[in-house]
Design a protein around this motif. Structure first.
Motif, PDB file in Angstrom:
ATOM      1  N   CYS A  93       0.837  -1.210   0.000  1.00  0.00           N
ATOM      2  CA  CYS A  93       0.000   0.000   0.000  1.00  0.00           C
ATOM      3  C   CYS A  93       0.867   1.253   0.000  1.00  0.00           C
ATOM      4  N   SER A  94       1.976   1.223   0.723  1.00  0.00           N
ATOM      5  CA  SER A  94       2.889   2.365   0.744  1.00  0.00           C
ATOM      6  C   SER A  94       3.496   2.598  -0.633  1.00  0.00           C
ATOM      7  N   GLU A  95       3.860   1.518  -1.315  1.00  0.00           N
ATOM      8  CA  GLU A  95       4.400   1.646  -2.672  1.00  0.00           C
ATOM      9  C   GLU A  95       3.338   2.195  -3.623  1.00  0.00           C
ATOM     10  N   TRP A  96       2.114   1.740  -3.470  1.00  0.00           N
ATOM     11  CA  TRP A  96       1.006   2.236  -4.288  1.00  0.00           C
ATOM     12  C   TRP A  96       0.807   3.722  -4.055  1.00  0.00           C
ATOM     13  N   GLN A  97       0.861   4.140  -2.792  1.00  0.00           N
ATOM     14  CA  GLN A  97       0.694   5.558  -2.474  1.00  0.00           C
ATOM     15  C   GLN A  97       1.779   6.396  -3.143  1.00  0.00           C
TER      16      GLN A  97
END
Length: 239
Positions: A93-97
């Motif tokens: 999710c952090s990478e997606w953000q």
């Protein structure tokens, strides 16, 4: 005349940009909370069983009777596997953000430009003693734009050296607001520091070559050395 469109705040722009990520983060947090609650419940049940077993075992010892076997050990592998999935999901999710921030950098900066005139107007109309009340709003724009620029700089796994975002302000102060009122873009990075002195090339050790200007006087290192030798020679030139 069509009504004037409402100016968005930085928090509203961020929420719109990251809506799917925010939703996924909430889902992950809920799942992690449930997993941790299940672990606490299992541990509490195990402690109850152990407390009951200790009481029976103590009684058996006093009566010189065989003790019952203790309860089965608590099996935590499945619980730990669930928590590991939550950690993996958070990282994804952090990478997606970061991808969304990098992709929408232009939108964030456009929204800031659109909000800037009204924000400047309110800042100008606010007494100096009350200006601190506007700092969180300015700070939110700084954080949003800086986050987007940082994500863009690091896209594709890059690790930039002396990136522009490292030269941006880390916070907005009342003094910065005075600069903003005078036309300074407080979200722009400072110019990159240069260790080059104009007027000549440098060698591989980042030192001026023999014929390059040396210091504020504009003399070359050769000229400066000749003058030093002359002074040491009592004013007479020589090597």
């Amino acid at each position: 005349m069509s009504p004037k469109a409402a100016v968005l705040t930085a928090d509203q722009v961020r929420a719109d940009m990251l809506a799917p990520v925010i939703e996924e983060q909430a889902r992950i947090k809920a799942g992690e909370r449930a997993a941790r609650a299940a672990i606490e419940e299992a541990q509490a049940k195990r402690e109850e069983e152990m407390t009951a077993w200790r009481a029976v075992a103590d009684k058996c010892r006093r009566l010189f009777q065989p003790e019952p076997p203790p309860p089965e050990p608590l099996q935590m592998l499945q619980h730990h596997a669930v928590l590991h999935r939550a950690i993996t999901a958070r990282n994804a999710c952090s990478e997606w953000q970061n991808r969304l921030l990098a992709e929408q950098r232009g939108q964030a900066e456009t929204a800031y430009r659109q909000a800037l005139p009204e924000l400047i107007e309110r800042t100008r109309a606010t007494p100096l003693g009350d200006a601190d009340g506007l700092l969180p709003e300015w700070q939110s724009w700084l954080r949003l734009v800086k986050d987007c620029r940082t994500a863009a700089e690091r896209s594709g796994g890059r690790i930039p050296q002396n990136p522009a975002t490292a030269r941006m302000r880390t916070t907005i102060t009342a003094a910065d607001l005075l600069e903003a009122l005078n036309g300074v873009d407080v979200l722009e990075p400072l110019p990159a520091a240069s260790d080059w002195i104009s007027g000549g090339p440098r060698d591989g050790f980042h030192q001026p070559l023999y014929g390059a200007p040396d210091g504020p006087t504009g003399k070359t290192r050769g000229q400066a050395a000749a003058e030093r030798r002359a002074r040491a020679n009592g004013g007479r030139p020589g090597w």
